[in-house]
Scaffold this motif. Structure first.
Motif, PDB file in Angstrom:
ATOM      1  N   GLY A 154       0.785  -1.226   0.000  1.00  0.00           N
ATOM      2  CA  GLY A 154       0.000   0.000   0.000  1.00  0.00           C
ATOM      3  C   GLY A 154       0.819   1.278   0.000  1.00  0.00           C
ATOM      4  N   LEU A 155       2.133   1.169  -0.018  1.00  0.00           N
ATOM      5  CA  LEU A 155       2.972   2.370  -0.030  1.00  0.00           C
ATOM      6  C   LEU A 155       2.836   3.058  -1.384  1.00  0.00           C
ATOM      7  N   ARG A 156       2.628   4.381  -1.350  1.00  0.00           N
ATOM      8  CA  ARG A 156       2.482   5.149  -2.591  1.00  0.00           C
ATOM      9  C   ARG A 156       3.708   4.959  -3.478  1.00  0.00           C
ATOM     10  N   ALA A 157       3.491   5.015  -4.782  1.00  0.00           N
ATOM     11  CA  ALA A 157       4.581   4.828  -5.742  1.00  0.00           C
ATOM     12  C   ALA A 157       5.706   5.823  -5.501  1.00  0.00           C
ATOM     13  N   ALA A 158       5.374   7.068  -5.211  1.00  0.00           N
ATOM     14  CA  ALA A 158       6.407   8.087  -4.977  1.00  0.00           C
ATOM     15  C   ALA A 158       7.251   7.727  -3.762  1.00  0.00           C
ATOM     16  N   ASP A 159       6.598   7.242  -2.698  1.00  0.00           N
ATOM     17  CA  ASP A 159       7.336   6.874  -1.484  1.00  0.00           C
ATOM     18  C   ASP A 159       8.173   5.616  -1.703  1.00  0.00           C
ATOM     19  N   LEU A 160       7.628   4.665  -2.450  1.00  0.00           N
ATOM     20  CA  LEU A 160       8.375   3.461  -2.764  1.00  0.00           C
ATOM     21  C   LEU A 160       9.590   3.796  -3.624  1.00  0.00           C
ATOM     22  N   ALA A 161       9.410   4.701  -4.585  1.00  0.00           N
ATOM     23  CA  ALA A 161      10.529   5.130  -5.433  1.00  0.00           C
ATOM     24  C   ALA A 161      11.611   5.802  -4.599  1.00  0.00           C
ATOM     25  N   GLU A 162      11.197   6.642  -3.668  1.00  0.00           N
ATOM     26  CA  GLU A 162      12.177   7.315  -2.802  1.00  0.00           C
ATOM     27  C   GLU A 162      12.929   6.294  -1.952  1.00  0.00           C
TER      28      GLU A 162
END
Length: 193
Positions: free
Chosen positions: A141-149
């Motif tokens: 459920g982690l947002r794509a932006a947060d996962l990318a970071e």
């Protein structure tokens, strides 16, 4: 060609039988299929049309309330041709059944490993597939932006990579973020992860 959820749901329910696009050239051909969140959409026909000849009945078969609304929704250069794309329901998304598999044979595990290795070889940076699978499993459920970071990756590139994993039945897209599929979890478990 990207279809909205409303359109793909309409195709699945049989209420949408055509979509219209303004393109400089056709981007799909009869016989093509699109795998969407609702399932598989078949391209049945592609026909150039005169936009001024589009009727309210034509708009209704595309899920629009009027010809005016349909024409207003078209993107692209105003002088580009307009195409009527006949669409039909092709069935459930085969990735759903694939992603539900949990009893993977040694052959299936080897096939997944080989496919992931091919994906890893196609990039200029370091291998990414196992790192991304583990991150999705650890952070559902982690947002794509947060996962990318978290992974030190560019968001849009990471989203494309996760779609490749989804095509192998290893991940699921959520309304926000992603989660590992049962098949993906079984594969990771086979690695001792």
């Amino acid at each position: 060609m990207i279809l909205t959820h409303a359109v793909t749901r309409g195709v699945a329910e049989g209420t949408v039988t055509a979509v219209y696009r303004r393109w400089t050239r056709s981007r799909v051909r009869p016989g093509d299929t699109l795998t969407t969140a609702w399932g598989v959409v078949r391209i049945e026909s592609v026909t150039p049309v005169d936009p001024s000849a589009i009727t309210d009945a034509d708009a209704a078969e595309a899920g629009e309330r009027s010809a005016r609304a349909l024409l207003a929704s078209l993107r692209g250069p105003a002088d580009a041709p307009v195409f009527r794309i006949g669409v039909g329901w092709g069935g459930e998304d085969p990735r759903h059944a694939l992603s539900a598999e949990t009893d993977l044979t040694p052959e299936q595990l080897a096939d997944i490993a080989a496919r992931l290795a091919r994906l890893d070889r196609r990039v200029r940076h370091s291998p990414w597939t196992h790192e991304v699978l583990r991150a999705v499993a650890a952070h559902p459920g982690l947002r794509a932006a947060d996962l990318a970071e978290l992974l030190g990756r560019e968001k849009d590139e990471l989203k494309l990579d996760i779609r490749k994993l989804k095509n192998l039945g290893l991940t699921h897209s959520l309304d926000v973020g992603y989660r590992i599929s049962p098949r993906g979890a079984a594969y990771l478990a086979s690695l001792g992860t």
